[in-house]
Design a protein around this motif. Structure first.
Motif, short mmCIF file in Angstrom:
data_model
loop_
_atom_site.label_atom_id
_atom_site.label_comp_id
_atom_site.label_asym_id
_atom_site.label_seq_id
_atom_site.Cartn_x
_atom_site.Cartn_y
_atom_site.Cartn_z
N ASP A 242 -3.84 8.11 -0.62
CA ASP A 242 -3.83 7.20 0.05
C ASP A 242 -5.14 6.60 -0.61
O ASP A 242 -5.84 5.88 0.12
CB ASP A 242 -3.97 8.46 1.74
CG ASP A 242 -3.68 7.00 2.32
OD1 ASP A 242 -3.67 5.76 2.08
OD2 ASP A 242 -3.46 7.12 4.19
N HIS B 46 1.29 -1.02 -0.29
CA HIS B 46 0.07 0.37 0.06
C HIS B 46 0.70 1.15 0.02
O HIS B 46 0.68 1.85 -0.40
CB HIS B 46 -1.16 -0.18 1.24
CG HIS B 46 -1.56 1.67 1.68
ND1 HIS B 46 -2.82 1.84 1.11
CD2 HIS B 46 -0.98 1.93 2.64
CE1 HIS B 46 -2.81 3.37 1.68
NE2 HIS B 46 -1.72 2.80 2.81
N LYS C 257 -7.75 -0.27 -0.94
CA LYS C 257 -8.89 0.38 -0.28
C LYS C 257 -10.79 -0.22 -0.71
O LYS C 257 -11.62 0.80 -0.44
CB LYS C 257 -9.02 2.11 -0.35
CG LYS C 257 -7.59 2.33 0.55
CD LYS C 257 -8.01 3.07 1.62
CE LYS C 257 -6.74 3.21 2.14
NZ LYS C 257 -6.62 4.91 3.11
N HIS D 11 3.90 7.60 4.81
CA HIS D 11 2.56 8.06 5.26
C HIS D 11 2.34 7.16 6.45
O HIS D 11 1.46 7.74 7.46
CB HIS D 11 1.87 8.25 4.41
CG HIS D 11 0.81 7.05 3.84
ND1 HIS D 11 1.21 5.87 3.03
CD2 HIS D 11 -0.08 6.79 4.00
CE1 HIS D 11 0.41 5.17 2.53
NE2 HIS D 11 -0.65 5.94 3.12
N ASP D 12 2.85 5.80 6.48
CA ASP D 12 2.21 4.86 7.30
C ASP D 12 2.69 4.31 8.05
O ASP D 12 2.93 3.55 8.58
CB ASP D 12 1.01 3.57 6.39
CG ASP D 12 -0.53 4.04 6.69
OD1 ASP D 12 -0.63 5.49 7.00
OD2 ASP D 12 -1.20 3.37 5.57
FE FE2 Z 1 -2.32 5.03 4.25
#
Ligand code: FE2
Ligand code: FE2
Length: 196
Positions: free
Chosen positions: A128, A21, A134, A50-51
């Protein structure tokens, strides 16, 4: 730290899916950055990182925040999903040596968004959300829109996020409302300018 070292370190920290991801968000962010004339290296960094703290336990996350004297508001502290963005910005700075304040800000606010978002933050926020993992219905539409108008794409994602959170009876951070209001006010101003 160069790209290869960052990816290697992240690969060892994150689950396979989360790493995939992150890579996908980094690539989408690079494309958008190139199109919107935002430095591509910064978009890659914010996207890939970011994660980085998403899989930390709540306990570890709270400890990191405490160690770095970061006091969070009641909503962020009571919604685990919001913690990782703030912790991620600390980890990116402390463990990956990322110093660029725009990149750190994009990591810090990638979950809630905020008022006065930089183009980089909008790029990460939208990328994102449209990541194929997602499976949102609007993904194809938002992707097309994001190459046309980043503000409109962010607005669509913010509205969908707020609706989804309401339907789940989840907490909603004020930054998310402020980000949406801000974009609407700015779009009204642009419209008025065009009319006058
Ligand atoms: Fe994310
Ligand atoms: Fe996240």
């Amino acid at each position: 730290m160069n790209k290869e070292i960052i990816e290697k370190k992240l690969k060892n920290t994150l689950s396979e899916n989360r790493f995939r991801h992150s890579l996908s968000v980094a690539r989408e962010s690079e494309k958008l950055a190139k199109f919107h004339k935002v430095p591509v290296e910064l978009a890659y960094l914010a996207g890939i990182m970011h994660d980085c703290a998403k899989e930390f336990s709540v306990r570890d996350s709270l400890e990191i925040l405490k160690k770095h004297n970061v006091a969070l508001d009641k909503i962020s502290l009571n919604e685990n999903k919001l913690l990782h963005a703030h912790v991620g910005a600390i980890v990116a700075r402390e463990e990956y040596g990322i110093k660029d304040s725009q990149v750190l800000d994009a990591i810090r606010y990638h979950t809630t968004a905020k008022e006065n978002m930089s183009s980089l933050l909008k790029i990460i926020y939208v990328s994102d959300s449209i990541d194929p993992t997602k499976k949102h219905d609007s993904t194809a539409y938002v992707r097309r829109l994001s190459f046309n108008n980043l503000n409109k794409a962010s607005l669509v994602v913010l509205t969908e996020t707020i609706n989804r959170l309401i339907s789940r009876n989840s907490l909603i951070h004020p930054n998310t409302f402020q980000a949406r209001n801000d974009l609407i006010i700015k779009s009204i101003k642009i419209f008025k300018k065009k009319v006058n």
